[in-house]
Write a protein that holds these residues in place. Structure first.
Motif, PDB file in Angstrom:
ATOM      1  N   GLY A  37     -10.535 -12.944 -42.972  1.00 13.62           N
ATOM      2  CA  GLY A  37      -9.895 -12.925 -41.658  1.00 13.62           C
ATOM      3  C   GLY A  37     -10.470 -11.889 -40.723  1.00 13.62           C
ATOM      4  N   ASP A  38      -9.656 -11.478 -39.749  1.00 14.12           N
ATOM      5  CA  ASP A  38     -10.120 -10.558 -38.709  1.00 14.12           C
ATOM      6  C   ASP A  38     -10.466  -9.181 -39.258  1.00 14.12           C
ATOM      7  OD1 ASP A  38      -9.842 -12.506 -36.809  1.00 14.12           O
ATOM      8  OD2 ASP A  38      -7.840 -11.871 -36.173  1.00 14.12           O
ATOM      9  N   GLU A  39      -9.898  -8.801 -40.386  1.00 14.16           N
ATOM     10  CA  GLU A  39     -10.179  -7.500 -40.975  1.00 14.16           C
ATOM     11  C   GLU A  39     -11.661  -7.332 -41.283  1.00 14.16           C
ATOM     12  OE1 GLU A  39      -9.057  -5.056 -45.079  1.00 14.16           O
ATOM     13  OE2 GLU A  39      -7.778  -6.696 -44.382  1.00 14.16           O
ATOM     14  N   ALA A  40     -12.321  -8.437 -41.591  1.00 12.37           N
ATOM     15  CA  ALA A  40     -13.740  -8.367 -41.943  1.00 12.37           C
ATOM     16  C   ALA A  40     -14.595  -7.872 -40.789  1.00 12.37           C
ATOM     17  CB  ALA A  40     -14.231  -9.740 -42.390  1.00 12.37           C
ATOM     18  N   ARG A  41     -14.140  -8.048 -39.553  1.00  8.46           N
ATOM     19  CA  ARG A  41     -14.949  -7.660 -38.397  1.00  8.46           C
ATOM     20  C   ARG A  41     -15.147  -6.150 -38.281  1.00  8.46           C
ATOM     21  NH1 ARG A  41     -16.200 -11.120 -34.172  1.00  8.46           N
ATOM     22  NH2 ARG A  41     -15.501 -13.286 -34.441  1.00  8.46           N
ATOM     23  N   GLN A  42     -14.467  -5.371 -39.084  1.00  9.77           N
ATOM     24  CA  GLN A  42     -14.743  -3.937 -39.099  1.00  9.77           C
ATOM     25  C   GLN A  42     -16.147  -3.646 -39.614  1.00  9.77           C
ATOM     26  OE1 GLN A  42     -11.650  -1.789 -41.163  1.00  9.77           O
ATOM     27  NE2 GLN A  42     -10.022  -2.989 -40.194  1.00  9.77           N
ATOM     28  N   ASN A  43     -16.703  -4.579 -40.351  1.00  7.78           N
ATOM     29  CA  ASN A  43     -18.059  -4.418 -40.882  1.00  7.78           C
ATOM     30  C   ASN A  43     -19.072  -4.824 -39.812  1.00  7.78           C
ATOM     31  OD1 ASN A  43     -20.575  -5.551 -42.263  1.00  7.78           O
ATOM     32  ND2 ASN A  43     -19.568  -4.512 -43.963  1.00  7.78           N
ATOM     33  N   PRO A  44     -20.073  -3.981 -39.508  1.00 13.35           N
ATOM     34  CA  PRO A  44     -21.016  -4.309 -38.433  1.00 13.35           C
ATOM     35  C   PRO A  44     -21.849  -5.549 -38.702  1.00 13.35           C
ATOM     36  CG  PRO A  44     -21.713  -2.337 -39.623  1.00 13.35           C
ATOM     37  CD  PRO A  44     -20.326  -2.637 -40.082  1.00 13.35           C
ATOM     38  N   ASP A  45     -22.183  -5.824 -39.958  1.00 18.59           N
ATOM     39  CA  ASP A  45     -22.945  -7.038 -40.260  1.00 18.59           C
ATOM     40  C   ASP A  45     -22.100  -8.287 -40.034  1.00 18.59           C
ATOM     41  OD1 ASP A  45     -25.128  -5.524 -40.860  1.00 18.59           O
ATOM     42  OD2 ASP A  45     -25.044  -5.820 -43.024  1.00 18.59           O
ATOM     43  N   VAL A  46     -20.808  -8.187 -40.317  1.00 14.46           N
ATOM     44  CA  VAL A  46     -19.910  -9.314 -40.061  1.00 14.46           C
ATOM     45  C   VAL A  46     -19.808  -9.574 -38.560  1.00 14.46           C
ATOM     46  CG1 VAL A  46     -17.542 -10.140 -40.242  1.00 14.46           C
ATOM     47  CG2 VAL A  46     -18.620  -9.007 -42.198  1.00 14.46           C
ATOM     48  N   ARG A  47     -19.679  -8.508 -37.782  1.00 19.83           N
ATOM     49  CA  ARG A  47     -19.622  -8.692 -36.325  1.00 19.83           C
ATOM     50  C   ARG A  47     -20.898  -9.322 -35.810  1.00 19.83           C
ATOM     51  NH1 ARG A  47     -17.344  -3.471 -36.532  1.00 19.83           N
ATOM     52  NH2 ARG A  47     -19.278  -2.545 -35.749  1.00 19.83           N
ATOM     53  N   PHE A  48     -22.042  -8.869 -36.321  1.00 15.09           N
ATOM     54  CA  PHE A  48     -23.323  -9.450 -35.922  1.00 15.09           C
ATOM     55  C   PHE A  48     -23.357 -10.942 -36.248  1.00 15.09           C
ATOM     56  CE2 PHE A  48     -27.561 -10.752 -37.499  1.00 15.09           C
ATOM     57  CZ  PHE A  48     -28.250 -10.755 -36.293  1.00 15.09           C
ATOM     58  N   PHE A  49     -22.899 -11.304 -37.441  1.00 17.95           N
ATOM     59  CA  PHE A  49     -22.919 -12.701 -37.840  1.00 17.95           C
ATOM     60  C   PHE A  49     -22.052 -13.544 -36.906  1.00 17.95           C
ATOM     61  CE2 PHE A  49     -20.916 -16.186 -40.230  1.00 17.95           C
ATOM     62  CZ  PHE A  49     -22.040 -16.921 -40.560  1.00 17.95           C
ATOM     63  N   TYR A  50     -20.828 -13.118 -36.688  1.00 16.35           N
ATOM     64  CA  TYR A  50     -19.921 -13.906 -35.852  1.00 16.35           C
ATOM     65  C   TYR A  50     -20.391 -13.990 -34.400  1.00 16.35           C
ATOM     66  CZ  TYR A  50     -16.237 -14.626 -39.308  1.00 16.35           C
ATOM     67  OH  TYR A  50     -15.506 -15.047 -40.391  1.00 16.35           O
TER      68      TYR A  50
END
Length: 414
Positions: free
Chosen positions: A237-250
């Motif tokens: 979920g949205d908690e994953a977006r704390q990770n910079p690689d996850v934000r880059f992916f999305y």
């Protein structure tokens, strides 16, 4: 050979890793060949490591990769706890002839801080040396601590203090290169693969955009942050977006992923990874950083898959343009080069891998470096001279080097 090496792989993943794991794969490839040459290996890793070794040192029961990109104040003690265990072991025993360290920054700093009574150490540089400028630019490991690169281009960009401590470079290898020139050809599909952890430096967003523009099927194979499968990332979920690689992916990759022309399949390993890579038209590396080592590059060659890449970092050292791959300085040209890669002979790629990138070749080179590091650490007693900032010959104020082989300082005053 009578030599005992403490191989410090770090606390992040088991050895071998369960899928993705660059440094851990390097260690898993190197150690069996060192042992074949008669080197006794003590592995410092996590408890779940299954690599056959002579002894194992562990602080953590399992890999801490899930914490790697958390805020600093949540993760700063992980490497230090692991290194504390290594230091305790080195203080408690006298049979370690050399430490081969692979832990970024803190491993090198710890080895340098241990002082002249510790065993000689070789620290392998696996990463971008533009990071940590204060550490690398002011390194003083004396005669006891040395570094090696994983490519010549990596060392050429290193700060002077690192180059002063360098004993050369050793290219990475892969078990897939063994007898690669005798491997039967694999039927090629239409897909192109980008293999590796998804982050801005690897350029998966560029590759996905070019796939949509030019019209070639693209498979993205690698983790997004700590998430190895699409369903794991979706469940976070949205908690994953704390990770910079996850934000880059999305933000930059996912808009191009349609599940048809562009697919993200997560981490692939073992035979599944080999089959996917061997059947690819090309392995694409749309790099936006100076790639230091390129494990996935040599794996691609060993499986007979030409490499298409921006000509950055070690790629010009590993790839012969027009024979084993196609390189460009213009990232917008990569799409056209992917289409042209089908004209290259996969057998040439396999021959190159078998000739240059086998584990035996890597191990033999490292044994040579081990002997060089030990020789440099055992310099004879020299007359005392004034200290100069930036020296790399082991001097500090009031210190004279030890007689050869004693490991003890002849004079130590403060």
């Amino acid at each position: 050979m009578s030599l005992t090496v403490l191989m410090n792989a770090g606390p992040w993943l088991s050895v071998p890793p369960p899928g993705y794991g660059g440094i851990e794969n390097v260690v898993a490839t190197l150690v069996p060949e060192l042992r074949r040459l008669g080197v006794r290996v003590v592995l410092a890793s996590v408890e779940t490591s299954t690599l056959p070794v002579d002894e194992k040192i562990s602080v953590f029961p399992d890999g801490q990769f899930h914490a790697l990109q958390r805020p600093y104040n949540q993760v700063c003690g992980v490497s230090q706890a692991h290194l504390s265990g290594v230091v305790r072991a080195l203080h408690a025993r006298d049979d370690i002839d050399l430490v081969h360290d692979h832990v970024e920054a803190v491993g090198l700093a710890t080895m340098a801080a241990m002082g002249p009574d510790a065993p000689p150490a070789l620290h392998t540089l696996h990463w971008d040396l533009a990071k940590h400028p204060e550490l690398y630019g002011n390194l003083d490991g004396g005669d006891r601590v040395r570094v090696n690169g994983v490519s010549a281009s990596q060392l050429a960009r290193a700060p002077q203090a690192l180059r002063d401590h360098s004993v050369g470079h050793v290219h990475l290898s892969t078990p897939l290169a063994v007898d690669a020139d005798r491997r039967p050809p694999v039927d090629k599909g239409d897909h192109v693969i980008i293999l590796g952890r998804i982050n801005p430096g690897k350029g998966q967003d560029l590759g996905a955009r070019l796939a949509r523009q030019v019209g070639f099927p693209l498979v993205l194979a690698g983790p997004v942050g700590p998430y190895h499968r699409p369903e794991d990332l979706a469940a976070a979920g949205d908690e994953a977006r704390q990770n910079p690689d996850v934000r880059f992916f999305y933000d930059h990759v996912a808009p191009h992923v349609d599940g048809d022309l562009v697919r993200w399949v997560g981490t692939v390993a073992g035979q599944e990874r080999d089959d996917l890579l061997a059947s690819a038209r090309a392995a694409l590396f749309p790099l936006r950083w100076e790639e230091p080592g390129g494990t996935a590059v040599v794996e691609s060659l060993a499986l007979g898959t030409p490499v298409v890449s921006t000509a950055r970092g070690c790629l010009p050292e590993l790839i012969e343009h027009g024979r084993t791959g196609l390189l460009t300085t213009d990232e917008e040209e990569l799409g056209d080069l992917v289409l042209a890669a089908g004209l290259l002979d996969p057998a040439e790629c396999r021959r190159e891998a078998a000739a240059r990138f086998t584990p035996a070749m890597m191990a033999e080179q490292y044994v040579g470096l081990y002997e060089r590091v030990r020789q440099l650490a055992a310099r004879p007693l020299l007359p005392e001279r004034p200290y100069r900032p930036g020296r790399t010959d082991g001097w500090w104020p009031g210190r004279r080097l030890s007689p050869a082989g004693t490991g003890k300082p002849a004079v130590r005053s403060r």
